[in-house]
Design a protein around this motif. Structure first.
Motif, PDB file in Angstrom:
ATOM      1  N   MET A   7       0.835  -1.196   0.000  1.00 19.24           N
ATOM      2  CA  MET A   7       0.000   0.000   0.000  1.00 19.24           C
ATOM      3  C   MET A   7       0.879   1.259   0.000  1.00 19.24           C
ATOM      4  O   MET A   7       1.820   1.368   0.782  1.00 19.24           O
ATOM      5  N   ALA A   8       0.584   2.184  -0.878  1.00 19.63           N
ATOM      6  CA  ALA A   8       1.345   3.430  -0.922  1.00 19.63           C
ATOM      7  C   ALA A   8       1.099   4.240   0.337  1.00 19.63           C
ATOM      8  O   ALA A   8       0.059   4.126   0.986  1.00 19.63           O
ATOM      9  N   GLU A   9       2.069   5.041   0.695  1.00 23.49           N
ATOM     10  CA  GLU A   9       1.949   5.876   1.874  1.00 23.49           C
ATOM     11  C   GLU A   9       1.526   7.289   1.481  1.00 23.49           C
ATOM     12  O   GLU A   9       1.831   7.770   0.390  1.00 23.49           O
ATOM     13  N   TYR A  10       0.835   7.948   2.394  1.00 24.74           N
ATOM     14  CA  TYR A  10       0.494   9.351   2.195  1.00 24.74           C
ATOM     15  C   TYR A  10       1.763  10.192   2.250  1.00 24.74           C
ATOM     16  O   TYR A  10       2.676   9.912   3.029  1.00 24.74           O
ATOM     17  N   PRO A  11       1.848  11.257   1.449  1.00 22.14           N
ATOM     18  CA  PRO A  11       3.022  12.138   1.513  1.00 22.14           C
ATOM     19  C   PRO A  11       3.080  12.864   2.850  1.00 22.14           C
ATOM     20  O   PRO A  11       2.062  13.074   3.525  1.00 22.14           O
ATOM     21  N   ARG A  12       4.272  13.270   3.226  1.00 21.74           N
ATOM     22  CA  ARG A  12       4.483  13.882   4.541  1.00 21.74           C
ATOM     23  C   ARG A  12       3.670  15.150   4.722  1.00 21.74           C
ATOM     24  O   ARG A  12       3.233  15.451   5.832  1.00 21.74           O
ATOM     25  N   GLU A  13       3.463  15.918   3.660  1.00 28.03           N
ATOM     26  CA  GLU A  13       2.717  17.169   3.825  1.00 28.03           C
ATOM     27  C   GLU A  13       1.272  16.916   4.230  1.00 28.03           C
ATOM     28  O   GLU A  13       0.600  17.830   4.736  1.00 28.03           O
ATOM     29  N   ILE A  14       0.791  15.696   4.020  1.00 25.60           N
ATOM     30  CA  ILE A  14      -0.557  15.341   4.468  1.00 25.60           C
ATOM     31  C   ILE A  14      -0.533  14.717   5.856  1.00 25.60           C
ATOM     32  O   ILE A  14      -1.363  15.021   6.705  1.00 25.60           O
ATOM     33  N   THR A  15       0.438  13.849   6.109  1.00 21.86           N
ATOM     34  CA  THR A  15       0.452  13.128   7.385  1.00 21.86           C
ATOM     35  C   THR A  15       1.007  13.942   8.542  1.00 21.86           C
ATOM     36  O   THR A  15       0.709  13.656   9.696  1.00 21.86           O
ATOM     37  N   GLU A  16       1.816  14.951   8.246  1.00 20.57           N
ATOM     38  CA  GLU A  16       2.441  15.732   9.306  1.00 20.57           C
ATOM     39  C   GLU A  16       1.770  17.092   9.430  1.00 20.57           C
ATOM     40  O   GLU A  16       1.581  17.798   8.441  1.00 20.57           O
ATOM     41  N   ARG A  17       1.441  17.449  10.646  1.00 20.97           N
ATOM     42  CA  ARG A  17       0.772  18.725  10.910  1.00 20.97           C
ATOM     43  C   ARG A  17       1.710  19.899  10.613  1.00 20.97           C
ATOM     44  O   ARG A  17       2.875  19.887  10.974  1.00 20.97           O
ATOM     45  N   PHE A  18       1.165  20.909   9.971  1.00 18.67           N
ATOM     46  CA  PHE A  18       1.921  22.129   9.709  1.00 18.67           C
ATOM     47  C   PHE A  18       2.069  22.952  10.983  1.00 18.67           C
ATOM     48  O   PHE A  18       1.122  23.086  11.759  1.00 18.67           O
ATOM     49  N   HIS A  19       3.265  23.500  11.196  1.00 18.58           N
ATOM     50  CA  HIS A  19       3.497  24.367  12.343  1.00 18.58           C
ATOM     51  C   HIS A  19       4.072  25.696  11.853  1.00 18.58           C
ATOM     52  O   HIS A  19       5.187  25.735  11.341  1.00 18.58           O
ATOM     53  N   GLY A  20       3.307  26.766  11.982  1.00 19.08           N
ATOM     54  CA  GLY A  20       3.811  28.088  11.665  1.00 19.08           C
ATOM     55  C   GLY A  20       4.688  28.612  12.792  1.00 19.08           C
ATOM     56  O   GLY A  20       4.613  28.147  13.929  1.00 19.08           O
ATOM     57  N   THR A  21       5.523  29.571  12.469  1.00 23.62           N
ATOM     58  CA  THR A  21       6.373  30.171  13.497  1.00 23.62           C
ATOM     59  C   THR A  21       5.548  31.156  14.324  1.00 23.62           C
ATOM     60  O   THR A  21       4.505  31.653  13.869  1.00 23.62           O
ATOM     61  N   PRO A  22       5.985  31.464  15.539  1.00 22.94           N
ATOM     62  CA  PRO A  22       5.274  32.480  16.326  1.00 22.94           C
ATOM     63  C   PRO A  22       5.165  33.806  15.600  1.00 22.94           C
ATOM     64  O   PRO A  22       4.157  34.513  15.717  1.00 22.94           O
ATOM     65  N   GLU A  23       6.199  34.154  14.833  1.00 23.86           N
ATOM     66  CA  GLU A  23       6.166  35.415  14.097  1.00 23.86           C
ATOM     67  C   GLU A  23       5.091  35.387  13.015  1.00 23.86           C
ATOM     68  O   GLU A  23       4.381  36.372  12.795  1.00 23.86           O
ATOM     69  N   GLN A  24       4.949  34.260  12.343  1.00 28.69           N
ATOM     70  CA  GLN A  24       3.912  34.131  11.334  1.00 28.69           C
ATOM     71  C   GLN A  24       2.522  34.210  11.960  1.00 28.69           C
ATOM     72  O   GLN A  24       1.648  34.938  11.480  1.00 28.69           O
ATOM     73  N   THR A  25       2.337  33.479  13.024  1.00 27.52           N
ATOM     74  CA  THR A  25       1.038  33.460  13.690  1.00 27.52           C
ATOM     75  C   THR A  25       0.635  34.848  14.169  1.00 27.52           C
ATOM     76  O   THR A  25      -0.537  35.231  14.092  1.00 27.52           O
ATOM     77  N   ALA A  26       1.611  35.618  14.636  1.00 26.01           N
ATOM     78  CA  ALA A  26       1.323  36.945  15.173  1.00 26.01           C
ATOM     79  C   ALA A  26       0.819  37.909  14.117  1.00 26.01           C
ATOM     80  O   ALA A  26       0.149  38.890  14.440  1.00 26.01           O
ATOM     81  N   THR A  27       1.130  37.646  12.851  1.00 30.23           N
ATOM     82  CA  THR A  27       0.728  38.564  11.782  1.00 30.23           C
ATOM     83  C   THR A  27      -0.505  38.090  11.022  1.00 30.23           C
ATOM     84  O   THR A  27      -0.949  38.762  10.100  1.00 30.23           O
ATOM     85  N   ALA A  28      -1.065  36.940  11.392  1.00 30.96           N
ATOM     86  CA  ALA A  28      -2.141  36.348  10.598  1.00 30.96           C
ATOM     87  C   ALA A  28      -3.472  37.072  10.759  1.00 30.96           C
ATOM     88  O   ALA A  28      -4.230  37.213   9.801  1.00 30.96           O
ATOM     89  N   LEU A  29      -3.770  37.538  11.973  1.00 33.64           N
ATOM     90  CA  LEU A  29      -5.089  38.091  12.262  1.00 33.64           C
ATOM     91  C   LEU A  29      -5.286  39.452  11.607  1.00 33.64           C
ATOM     92  O   LEU A  29      -4.431  40.333  11.688  1.00 33.64           O
ATOM     93  N   ILE A  30      -6.452  39.623  10.966  1.00 32.95           N
ATOM     94  CA  ILE A  30      -6.817  40.886  10.345  1.00 32.95           C
ATOM     95  C   ILE A  30      -8.046  41.423  11.075  1.00 32.95           C
ATOM     96  O   ILE A  30      -9.093  40.778  11.104  1.00 32.95           O
ATOM     97  N   GLY A  31      -7.945  42.579  11.664  1.00 32.22           N
ATOM     98  CA  GLY A  31      -9.082  43.139  12.384  1.00 32.22           C
ATOM     99  C   GLY A  31      -9.267  42.498  13.747  1.00 32.22           C
ATOM    100  O   GLY A  31      -8.368  41.860  14.299  1.00 32.22           O
ATOM    101  N   GLU A  32     -10.473  42.644  14.271  1.00 26.53           N
ATOM    102  CA  GLU A  32     -10.768  42.149  15.605  1.00 26.53           C
ATOM    103  C   GLU A  32     -11.123  40.660  15.585  1.00 26.53           C
ATOM    104  O   GLU A  32     -11.820  40.201  14.679  1.00 26.53           O
ATOM    105  N   PRO A  33     -10.641  39.917  16.585  1.00 29.64           N
ATOM    106  CA  PRO A  33     -11.024  38.501  16.654  1.00 29.64           C
ATOM    107  C   PRO A  33     -12.506  38.364  16.980  1.00 29.64           C
ATOM    108  O   PRO A  33     -13.093  39.231  17.633  1.00 29.64           O
ATOM    109  N   PRO A  34     -13.131  37.303  16.539  1.00 32.87           N
ATOM    110  CA  PRO A  34     -14.561  37.103  16.802  1.00 32.87           C
ATOM    111  C   PRO A  34     -14.849  36.977  18.294  1.00 32.87           C
ATOM    112  O   PRO A  34     -14.056  36.397  19.048  1.00 32.87           O
ATOM    113  N   GLY A  35     -15.967  37.502  18.724  1.00 34.74           N
ATOM    114  CA  GLY A  35     -16.364  37.367  20.116  1.00 34.74           C
ATOM    115  C   GLY A  35     -16.538  35.919  20.529  1.00 34.74           C
ATOM    116  O   GLY A  35     -16.325  35.558  21.698  1.00 34.74           O
ATOM    117  N   ARG A  36     -16.923  35.063  19.570  1.00 37.91           N
ATOM    118  CA  ARG A  36     -17.116  33.648  19.863  1.00 37.91           C
ATOM    119  C   ARG A  36     -15.827  32.960  20.288  1.00 37.91           C
ATOM    120  O   ARG A  36     -15.864  31.855  20.852  1.00 37.91           O
TER     121      ARG A  36
END
Length: 219
Positions: A1-30
């Protein structure tokens, strides 16, 4: 059986610097609290209504559109937020789709070009999370695989529900904390599901053509 590629099986982890710039505007109240509800069959209808509005806004630009996340799994307790994966030919040119989605009632909330070009828009009522991806992005494949596995494996569905209810008291840590059990469940799905095509055997299809076609899912 073929294996899934790593980009599918392994969770992506952004850097703290990337995460800090992702939000646009105010976060949802929820996002301030986590409320887990028993599964509501009307969630499927809410997805259908949202999907139809997105189709009307974007038309043939849509390559695929899918209901994913916990609200897409019958019997699974979830936050009452509809997650939708939308595939477009490119996400970098926001002018090609964001204005039309804004007119349909959405606002751009997250911009994460480093995460396979991901953008996320949110509905005016903050009850729909619209995840926009380019073709070939691995994350929608993970989402569909998890959804389909939970639909057919009640023991893992119940494990996930119990885990979410236990973690709901900590809104700040909820998303990251539930990743461990998601990875455990996905590992079983990867081991059991054969790979039959380069994108993991699931295709890029959603229901746009009636089956043509970090920030994990809300539920």
């Amino acid at each position: 059986m073929a294996e899934y590629p790593r980009e599918i099986t392994e969770r992506f982890h952004g850097t703290p610097e990337q995460t800090a710039t992702a939000l646009i505007g105010e976060p949802p109240g929820r996002w301030q609290t986590v409320v887990i509800e028993d599964h509501d069959p009307s969630w499927a209808d809410r997805y259908t209504a949202a999907r139809d509005g997105i189709r009307q806004a974007l038309g043939d630009r849509i390559l695929s559109i899918d209901h994913v996340g916990s609200t897409s799994v019958p019997g699974l307790a979830a936050k009452p937020i509809i997650d939708i994966d939308l595939l477009l030919s490119g996400t970098g040119d926001e002018s090609a789709y964001v204005p039309d989605l804004e007119r349909a009632g959405y606002r751009l909330l997250l911009r994460e070009p480093w995460w396979h070009g991901h953008r996320m828009l949110i509905s005016a009522a903050e009850d729909v999370h619209l995840h926009v991806w380019p073709p070939g992005a691995p994350e929608p494949i993970r989402h569909r695989l998890l959804r389909d596995w939970l639909r057919t494996h009640p023991s893992d569905r119940d494990l996930y529900a119990v885990t979410k209810r236990r973690l709901a008291a900590d809104p700040d840590g909820y998303t990251l904390s539930k990743n461990d059990v998601i990875d455990q469940i996905l590992a079983r799905a990867f081991a059991a599901t054969p790979v039959t095509s380069p994108d993991g055997g699931l295709g890029v299809r959603g229901d746009h053509r009636e089956e043509r076609a970090h920030h994990p899912l809300a539920g």
